[in-house]
Design a protein around this motif. Sequence first.
Motif, PDB file in Angstrom:
ATOM      1  N   GLU A  83       0.663  -1.218  -0.022  1.00 14.53           N
ATOM      2  CA  GLU A  83       0.176  -0.095  -0.021  1.00 14.53           C
ATOM      3  C   GLU A  83       0.808   1.391  -0.008  1.00 14.53           C
ATOM      4  N   GLY A  84       2.181   1.293   0.153  1.00 12.30           N
ATOM      5  CA  GLY A  84       2.747   2.302   0.414  1.00 12.30           C
ATOM      6  C   GLY A  84       2.915   3.223  -1.005  1.00 12.30           C
ATOM      7  N   THR A  85       3.165   4.576  -0.773  1.00 15.55           N
ATOM      8  CA  THR A  85       3.314   5.121  -2.186  1.00 15.55           C
ATOM      9  C   THR A  85       4.646   4.843  -2.850  1.00 15.55           C
ATOM     10  N   GLU A  86       4.744   4.760  -4.133  1.00 12.99           N
ATOM     11  CA  GLU A  86       5.881   4.478  -5.029  1.00 12.99           C
ATOM     12  C   GLU A  86       6.720   5.636  -4.489  1.00 12.99           C
ATOM     13  N   PRO A  87       8.231   5.358  -4.136  1.00  9.93           N
ATOM     14  CA  PRO A  87       9.311   6.431  -3.597  1.00  9.93           C
ATOM     15  C   PRO A  87       9.135   7.639  -4.899  1.00  9.93           C
ATOM     16  N   ALA A  88       9.208   7.410  -6.328  1.00  7.94           N
ATOM     17  CA  ALA A  88       9.360   8.504  -7.278  1.00  7.94           C
ATOM     18  C   ALA A  88       8.100   9.282  -7.025  1.00  7.94           C
ATOM     19  N   VAL A  89       6.884   8.681  -6.906  1.00  4.77           N
ATOM     20  CA  VAL A  89       5.734   9.358  -6.795  1.00  4.77           C
ATOM     21  C   VAL A  89       5.731  10.459  -5.462  1.00  4.77           C
ATOM     22  N   ALA A  90       6.154   9.753  -4.284  1.00  8.55           N
ATOM     23  CA  ALA A  90       6.319  10.348  -2.840  1.00  8.55           C
ATOM     24  C   ALA A  90       7.178  11.503  -2.940  1.00  8.55           C
TER      25      ALA A  90
END
Length: 204
Positions: A83-90
């Motif tokens: 469920e975590g946000t993709e690092p590139a998006v975050a």
Amino acid sequence: MPARRVKPSRCISVDIEADGPIPGPYSMLSLGAAVAGTQDADGFTPADPEEHTFYRELRPISADFVPEALAVSGLDRDRLAAEGTEPAVALAEFSAWVRAVSVGAQPVMCGYPASYDWTFLYWYLIRFTGESPFGHSGCLDMKTLYATKAGLPLRAVAKGTMPRHLLSRRRHTHHALDDAIEQAELLANLLAWPGPGGAAPAPD
């Protein structure tokens, strides 16, 4: 010659939670930030640290983790993997937020201590967005700030050694946003503090 105009700094308190000691082999799992205030040639103007905030929980980038480090935050790696946000998006969202709250000023990352949080934050920014809104050196370490004002060796400093009136009344929960807000209040108190020879600020 007229004095050179100094561009103000927008002080942004940042806290991260991670599952190991260094980025790359290990992962930043959450990122919290709060606008602490603005510093210019006339001094520091604190902000309400709850007014402008940012928080994301991130998908881990590797299978490796240190159980003791993971236990500090209590975050669930399995949940974040799903469920975590993709690092590139975050990190792109974080950079956009920093720029939005720093219009007319230069953003400065502020941490306690900054070394750990900055290491993860800067690495993630460069790895996943290719740039940092703070540049390569736009960070302020509150631990160093206190040591300098108090006239103490850096390694002698801990929050437990600080005068109580400098500390936030909020709990340090190891939730990244809670701690960013708490440390924004610590920063405002430190910047207003004249040092051990000066008077303590009046209680609220």
